[in-house]
Design an enzyme around this catalytic site. Structure first.
Site, short mmCIF file in Angstrom:
data_model
loop_
_atom_site.label_atom_id
_atom_site.label_comp_id
_atom_site.label_asym_id
_atom_site.label_seq_id
_atom_site.Cartn_x
_atom_site.Cartn_y
_atom_site.Cartn_z
N CYS A 31 -5.84 -6.33 0.50
CA CYS A 31 -5.29 -5.00 -0.13
C CYS A 31 -5.06 -4.89 -1.74
O CYS A 31 -6.32 -4.68 -2.15
CB CYS A 31 -3.90 -4.57 0.70
SG CYS A 31 -3.70 -2.52 0.55
N GLU A 88 -2.11 -11.12 7.58
CA GLU A 88 -0.82 -11.94 7.45
C GLU A 88 -0.13 -11.02 8.28
O GLU A 88 1.00 -11.92 8.71
CB GLU A 88 -0.43 -12.19 6.26
CG GLU A 88 0.18 -10.92 5.45
CD GLU A 88 -0.88 -9.91 4.86
OE1 GLU A 88 -2.09 -10.18 5.11
OE2 GLU A 88 -0.19 -9.06 4.15
N HIS A 108 -4.21 -6.15 6.45
CA HIS A 108 -3.20 -7.29 5.97
C HIS A 108 -3.29 -8.04 7.25
O HIS A 108 -2.59 -8.03 8.30
CB HIS A 108 -1.84 -6.48 5.93
CG HIS A 108 -1.47 -5.83 4.70
ND1 HIS A 108 -0.87 -6.65 3.68
CD2 HIS A 108 -1.90 -4.53 4.31
CE1 HIS A 108 -0.75 -5.70 2.54
NE2 HIS A 108 -1.23 -4.47 3.00
N1 GLN Z 1 -1.79 1.17 -2.70
C1 GLN Z 1 -1.58 -0.03 -3.23
C2 GLN Z 1 -2.14 -0.03 -4.56
O1 GLN Z 1 -2.77 0.60 -4.83
C3 GLN Z 1 -2.07 -1.08 -2.38
C4 GLN Z 1 -1.37 -1.29 -1.03
C5 GLN Z 1 -1.23 -2.63 -0.36
O2 GLN Z 1 -1.37 -3.63 -0.96
N2 GLN Z 1 -0.76 -2.42 0.86
O3 GLN Z 1 -2.13 -1.11 -5.18
#
Ligand code: GLN
Length: 200
Positions: free
Chosen positions: A74, A169, A167
């Site tokens: 992410c 994890e 995610h």
């Molecule tokens: N929206 C977050 C970002 O732009 C990322 C979200 C996440 O890591 N769950 O950094």
């Protein structure tokens, strides 16, 4: 694990379950000796600010070019990407273009099916937890797509970098972390071979 911000504890628990000895990285010195680095989810803008203090970005770039494995999830994918929209600095180590928060904000965050490439083994799908996830809108020719949400790449690999916009994890399936551990072991094997060639 890069432990500046975000959900690094959940990654540590999974890696310990897989028999690894995870440790927290907050300084450039703590990167030494690692075979693999997890760059967790969280808030990429906050992480960028925290990384600047130690010049961690430059050090991570050096270590990745030297063969260290990375699992980026992410926000971690956003930090590694070639280009980010809206524009923000990134390490340019993973040849993807990302659009932040492209699936909507917190209320639209969702658990949905990720279709997997055969490299991940059976079953050919896993549950993907998407939390304010970035969307990968373009991939370079060296990037292998290992998982998709509909048509969108959501699990990608380039060399020893594994990137997930979801995610892993937070789900029970351990295959993404398992693949990362294999990549880190490969990095360790190469480092040991190089050391023995040098007669160390
Ligand atoms: N929206 C977050 C970002 O732009 C990322 C979200 C996440 O890591 N769950 O950094």
């Amino acid at each position: 694990m890069l432990a500046l911000q975000g959900d690094f504890h959940a990654h540590a628990a999974v890696l310990a379950e897989l028999g690894c000895a995870p440790r927290a990285v907050r300084t450039a010195a703590e990167l030494e000796g690692l075979d693999g680095l997890v760059m967790p989810g969280g808030e990429s803008t906050a992480m960028l600010r925290l990384m600047a203090a130690e010049d961690l970005g430059a050090r991570i770039r050096e270590r990745v070019r030297g063969g260290m494995a990375v699992l980026a999830t992410c926000a971690g994918v956003i930090l590694l990407a070639d280009t980010v929209t809206p524009p923000q600095p990134s390490l340019g180590l993973l040849a993807v273009d990302v659009l932040r928060n492209a699936y909507g904000r917190q209320p639209q965050s969702t658990v949905t099916t990720v279709e997997l490439a055969p490299a991940l083994g059976a079953p050919a799908r896993l549950e993907g937890v998407f939390i304010r996830a970035p969307r990968i809108t373009g991939t370079g020719s060296d990037v292998e797509v290992l998982g998709r949400r509909g048509a969108d790449p959501v699990l990608v690999r380039q060399g020893r970098i594994l990137g997930a916009t979801f995610h892993p994890e937070l789900s029970r399936d351990r295959r993404v972390h398992g693949l990362f551990v294999t990549m880190a072991e490969d990095a360790q094997g190469r480092a040991a071979q190089a050391a023995s060639r040098r007669g160390a």
